[in-house]
Design a protein around this motif. Structure first.
Motif, mmCIF file in Angstrom:
data_model
loop_
_atom_site.group_PDB
_atom_site.id
_atom_site.type_symbol
_atom_site.label_atom_id
_atom_site.label_comp_id
_atom_site.label_asym_id
_atom_site.label_seq_id
_atom_site.Cartn_x
_atom_site.Cartn_y
_atom_site.Cartn_z
ATOM 1 N N ALA A 87 0.994 -1.593 0.068
ATOM 2 C CA ALA A 87 -0.114 0.006 0.453
ATOM 3 C C ALA A 87 1.239 1.284 -0.188
ATOM 4 C CB ALA A 87 -1.049 -0.057 1.392
ATOM 5 N N ARG A 88 1.965 1.286 0.868
ATOM 6 C CA ARG A 88 2.965 2.518 0.834
ATOM 7 C C ARG A 88 3.451 3.096 -0.543
ATOM 8 N NH1 ARG A 88 5.573 -0.834 5.342
ATOM 9 N NH2 ARG A 88 4.559 1.001 7.427
ATOM 10 N N ASP A 89 3.873 1.778 -1.405
ATOM 11 C CA ASP A 89 3.868 2.686 -3.331
ATOM 12 C C ASP A 89 3.044 2.293 -3.447
ATOM 13 O OD1 ASP A 89 6.327 0.863 -2.261
ATOM 14 O OD2 ASP A 89 6.111 -0.930 -2.940
ATOM 15 N N VAL A 93 -2.172 7.192 -3.263
ATOM 16 C CA VAL A 93 -2.358 6.459 -1.260
ATOM 17 C C VAL A 93 -1.720 7.389 -0.394
ATOM 18 C CG1 VAL A 93 -2.416 4.922 0.494
ATOM 19 C CG2 VAL A 93 -3.063 3.642 -1.712
ATOM 20 N N ILE A 94 -2.395 8.741 0.248
ATOM 21 C CA ILE A 94 -1.580 9.776 0.830
ATOM 22 C C ILE A 94 -1.836 9.639 2.229
ATOM 23 C CG2 ILE A 94 -2.112 11.857 -1.039
ATOM 24 C CD1 ILE A 94 -4.893 12.368 0.838
ATOM 25 N N GLU A 95 -2.652 8.110 3.112
ATOM 26 C CA GLU A 95 -2.555 8.248 4.305
ATOM 27 C C GLU A 95 -2.580 6.620 4.051
ATOM 28 O OE1 GLU A 95 -4.397 9.661 8.417
ATOM 29 O OE2 GLU A 95 -4.935 10.052 6.613
ATOM 30 N N GLN A 97 -3.651 4.153 8.057
ATOM 31 C CA GLN A 97 -3.796 3.936 8.896
ATOM 32 C C GLN A 97 -4.450 2.148 9.754
ATOM 33 O OE1 GLN A 97 -7.323 6.949 9.792
ATOM 34 N NE2 GLN A 97 -5.771 8.495 10.632
ATOM 35 N N THR A 98 -3.678 1.972 10.823
ATOM 36 C CA THR A 98 -3.898 0.328 11.108
ATOM 37 C C THR A 98 -5.135 0.633 12.630
ATOM 38 O OG1 THR A 98 -2.041 -0.021 12.091
ATOM 39 C CG2 THR A 98 -2.335 -0.399 9.741
ATOM 40 N N PHE A 99 -5.672 -0.394 12.760
ATOM 41 C CA PHE A 99 -6.943 -0.109 12.894
ATOM 42 C C PHE A 99 -7.217 -1.315 14.015
ATOM 43 C CE2 PHE A 99 -8.701 3.164 10.008
ATOM 44 C CZ PHE A 99 -8.114 3.976 11.189
ATOM 45 N N LEU A 100 -7.208 -2.066 15.524
ATOM 46 C CA LEU A 100 -8.277 -2.850 16.368
ATOM 47 C C LEU A 100 -9.651 -3.112 16.251
ATOM 48 C CD1 LEU A 100 -6.044 -2.604 19.320
ATOM 49 C CD2 LEU A 100 -5.131 -4.398 17.118
ATOM 50 N N GLY A 101 -9.906 -3.838 15.673
ATOM 51 C CA GLY A 101 -10.854 -4.303 15.449
ATOM 52 C C GLY A 101 -11.687 -4.808 14.070
ATOM 53 N N ARG A 102 -12.870 -4.414 13.772
ATOM 54 C CA ARG A 102 -13.675 -5.533 11.999
ATOM 55 C C ARG A 102 -12.598 -4.897 11.609
ATOM 56 N NH1 ARG A 102 -16.050 -5.190 7.858
ATOM 57 N NH2 ARG A 102 -17.406 -2.908 8.847
ATOM 58 N N VAL A 103 -12.084 -3.402 10.951
ATOM 59 C CA VAL A 103 -11.747 -3.043 9.844
ATOM 60 C C VAL A 103 -9.865 -3.016 10.742
ATOM 61 C CG1 VAL A 103 -11.010 -0.818 8.869
ATOM 62 C CG2 VAL A 103 -13.326 -1.567 9.339
ATOM 63 N N ASP A 104 -9.429 -3.496 9.747
ATOM 64 C CA ASP A 104 -7.364 -3.359 9.589
ATOM 65 C C ASP A 104 -6.937 -2.040 9.437
ATOM 66 O OD1 ASP A 104 -7.689 -6.243 10.744
ATOM 67 O OD2 ASP A 104 -8.253 -6.736 8.918
ATOM 68 N N ALA A 105 -7.112 -1.990 8.180
ATOM 69 C CA ALA A 105 -6.556 -0.320 8.002
ATOM 70 C C ALA A 105 -7.839 0.757 6.924
ATOM 71 C CB ALA A 105 -5.871 -1.070 6.898
ATOM 72 N N ARG A 106 -7.573 1.602 6.689
ATOM 73 C CA ARG A 106 -7.564 2.702 6.679
ATOM 74 C C ARG A 106 -6.803 3.124 5.396
ATOM 75 N NH1 ARG A 106 -9.144 7.756 5.639
ATOM 76 N NH2 ARG A 106 -7.313 8.387 7.018
ATOM 77 N N LEU A 107 -7.029 3.141 3.910
ATOM 78 C CA LEU A 107 -6.405 3.991 2.808
ATOM 79 C C LEU A 107 -7.507 5.528 2.725
ATOM 80 C CD1 LEU A 107 -5.117 1.731 0.832
ATOM 81 C CD2 LEU A 107 -4.126 2.043 3.063
ATOM 82 N N ALA A 108 -6.723 6.722 2.575
ATOM 83 C CA ALA A 108 -7.273 7.299 1.994
ATOM 84 C C ALA A 108 -6.412 7.845 0.339
ATOM 85 C CB ALA A 108 -6.417 8.653 2.559
ATOM 86 N N VAL A 109 -7.230 7.452 -0.667
ATOM 87 C CA VAL A 109 -6.974 7.859 -1.863
ATOM 88 C C VAL A 109 -6.956 8.667 -2.882
ATOM 89 C CG1 VAL A 109 -7.073 6.456 -4.312
ATOM 90 C CG2 VAL A 109 -6.829 5.592 -1.980
#
Length: 151
Positions: A87-89, A93-95, A97-109
């Motif tokens: 995802a970094r590549d 993708v300008i941001e 974030q990682t999370f605990l819970g049902r959602v693991d990551a959020r990407l701002a595109v």
């Protein structure tokens, strides 16, 4: 940890991080040498981590912003690391974030248009490893984007 002078400096920096140190010292009611010493100490303590410029992406032609909530297939123990590295590549993708819970990551595109976003989504996002589910949220407006604290 912070005294009143430190808090005055931080309030002034939050209001205008680009102001010259001479103006910062005057606004905080401190001597210039004292201001320099306090800024150095706040940096050494990791409280200040440099200055940043914010790019207004629409001014550069990026009119579309989408937030992608990603759930990963965690059967592979390296799923997080491999997903994040890939995802970094993705330049759009300008941001991340990682999370605990049902959602693991959020990407701002960001994208120039919906057709450009569709191309990014199909060619780059869907090829990221270990994705089990994606939820796309179209950015409509920023109601509050404040990163200052009451000090």
């Amino acid at each position: 940890m912070l005294d009143d002078s430190d808090r005055r400096l931080l309030r002034q920096l939050q209001a205008d991080p680009a102001q010259p140190v001479t103006e910062l010292a005057r606004a905080a009611g401190l001597a210039l040498a004292t201001t320099y010493k306090r800024l150095e100490r706040l940096e050494a303590q990791g409280i200040l981590r440099g200055q940043r410029m914010t790019i207004h992406w629409p001014a550069l032609g990026y009119a579309v912003e989408v937030s992608l909530r990603i759930t990963l297939d965690k059967t592979n123990p390296r799923a997080f690391d491999e997903f994040l590295a890939a995802a970094r590549d993705v330049p759009e993708v300008i941001e991340i974030q990682t999370f605990l819970g049902r959602v693991d990551a959020r990407l701002a595109v960001i994208a120039r248009s919906m057709s450009h976003y569709q191309e990014i989504y199909r060619d780059r996002i869907l090829s990221l490893p270990h994705i089990a589910d994606i939820e796309a949220l179209m950015h409509v407006a920023s109601v509050k984007n404040q990163q200052t604290l009451p000090l």
